[in-house]
Enzyme design. Sequence first.
Site, PDB file in Angstrom:
ATOM      1  N   ARG A  88       8.364  -8.301  -0.237  1.00 57.91           N
ATOM      2  CA  ARG A  88       8.701  -9.628   0.275  1.00 57.91           C
ATOM      3  C   ARG A  88      10.212  -9.692   0.462  1.00 57.91           C
ATOM      4  O   ARG A  88      10.974  -9.146  -0.345  1.00 57.91           O
ATOM      5  CB  ARG A  88       8.275 -10.728  -0.698  1.00 57.91           C
ATOM      6  CG  ARG A  88       6.780 -11.058  -0.719  1.00 57.91           C
ATOM      7  CD  ARG A  88       6.275 -11.695   0.578  1.00 57.91           C
ATOM      8  NE  ARG A  88       4.869 -12.065   0.519  1.00 57.91           N
ATOM      9  CZ  ARG A  88       3.847 -11.260   0.808  1.00 57.91           C
ATOM     10  NH1 ARG A  88       4.076 -10.016   1.194  1.00 57.91           N
ATOM     11  NH2 ARG A  88       2.600 -11.702   0.739  1.00 57.91           N
ATOM     12  N   GLU A 113      10.456 -15.419   8.019  1.00 59.78           N
ATOM     13  CA  GLU A 113       9.653 -14.702   9.017  1.00 59.78           C
ATOM     14  C   GLU A 113       9.035 -15.698   9.997  1.00 59.78           C
ATOM     15  O   GLU A 113       8.539 -16.729   9.551  1.00 59.78           O
ATOM     16  CB  GLU A 113       8.571 -13.876   8.319  1.00 59.78           C
ATOM     17  CG  GLU A 113       9.175 -12.789   7.450  1.00 59.78           C
ATOM     18  CD  GLU A 113       8.137 -11.927   6.720  1.00 59.78           C
ATOM     19  OE1 GLU A 113       6.925 -12.151   6.919  1.00 59.78           O
ATOM     20  OE2 GLU A 113       8.545 -11.045   5.959  1.00 59.78           O
ATOM     21  N   HIS A 116       6.373  -7.232   9.501  1.00 59.14           N
ATOM     22  CA  HIS A 116       5.431  -7.435   8.390  1.00 59.14           C
ATOM     23  C   HIS A 116       4.042  -6.873   8.723  1.00 59.14           C
ATOM     24  O   HIS A 116       3.059  -7.618   8.802  1.00 59.14           O
ATOM     25  CB  HIS A 116       5.341  -8.935   8.033  1.00 59.14           C
ATOM     26  CG  HIS A 116       4.841  -9.194   6.633  1.00 59.14           C
ATOM     27  ND1 HIS A 116       5.239 -10.257   5.875  1.00 59.14           N
ATOM     28  CD2 HIS A 116       3.965  -8.510   5.855  1.00 59.14           C
ATOM     29  CE1 HIS A 116       4.624 -10.242   4.706  1.00 59.14           C
ATOM     30  NE2 HIS A 116       3.836  -9.175   4.674  1.00 59.14           N
TER      31      HIS A 116
HETATM   32  C1  GLV Z   1       0.870  -8.919   2.756  1.00 56.11           C
HETATM   33  O1  GLV Z   1       2.064  -8.957   2.732  1.00 56.11           O
HETATM   34  C2  GLV Z   1       0.056  -9.337   1.675  1.00 56.11           C
HETATM   35  O2  GLV Z   1       0.576  -9.919   0.714  1.00 56.11           O
HETATM   36  O3  GLV Z   1      -1.164  -9.119   1.746  1.00 56.11           O
END
Ligand code: GLV
Length: 320
Positions: free
Chosen positions: A238, A267, A286
């Site tokens: 993150r 994001e 991501h």
């Molecule tokens: C993706 O970042 C998740 O947390 O599944």
Amino acid sequence: MKPTVYITRKVPDEIIQRIEEHCVILMWEKEDMAVPRDELEKEIQEVDGLFCLLTDSIDHSLLEKAKRLKVISNMAVGYNNIDIEAAKLKGITVTNTPGVLTETTADLTFALLMATARRLIESSRYLSNGEWQTWSPMQLTGQDVYGATIGIIGMGRIGAALLKRAQGFDMKILYHNRSRKLDLEKNFSMTYVELDQLLKESDYVCIMTPYTPDTKNLIGAKELALMKSNAILINTARGGIVNEDALYSALQSGQIWAAGLDVFEEEPVALNHPLLTLPNVVTLPHIGSASIKTRLQMAHLATDNLLLALNNQTPKHVVV
Ligand code: GLV
Ligand code: GLV
């Protein structure tokens, strides 16, 4: 009467069909745009279940509006987008989707590590821009992966999957975690170290922890200053775990060599974000868990969790 469920994004038809058998569905029909806040605030009032994504902020003030919500099913392993305490106080079950995305996310993490180390994106652009005039001894040279030292911060499921990939490249493996993983230490050649030592000795520092108040800004100016000048930072966890201003300074000044980032504090990251202007940063939108198979498995697991909770049974993965 069937329970009512709000789905915050267009999900695949097979998922809709499964939920539809047991519930009345309301859904934000767009695929590439998150549900606007006012819409979510309106919809959450009268539903029994919420199927949501990591892009949805399920905070205290939103939950205050929910009159009969029983379950929040997050289609992600991370759940920092949800105010867990507020949900708990209201007796709302929160679920997530660990396990199914572990190997896929570890694959992407290693791919990003290699792409950053060997400057793949920059090299591909160099070719397509017509800059490739000749082969030359030090042209587009990067860092070796094979035999290098990797430092894994966070030894959960994905950290452990990453470690197996690192072992295949004969890397020296250091890790830091809240607790030691003696079972893994028995089976793999890896060394538990304090965070400072990991930062000082690693050629690759990989962030594999969840985002919590404890890990917010875990890597800031002080930590980056401990890293080697050839070191590469990889973050597929993150954004908020790494302080982006400090990272920009460290990359720009050459204090560290490069970074590979799949996640950002905000994001989607703004195109004029300073980190996007640096040649030694590889950025991705991501996509850690983004394989077809895994995303479908995540959606099915989120559906299992949702339906079990609505049916007063224990979901497969309960956060609270
Ligand atoms: C993706 O970042 C998740 O947390 O599944
Ligand atoms: C975290 O939950 C992980 O799967 O590593």
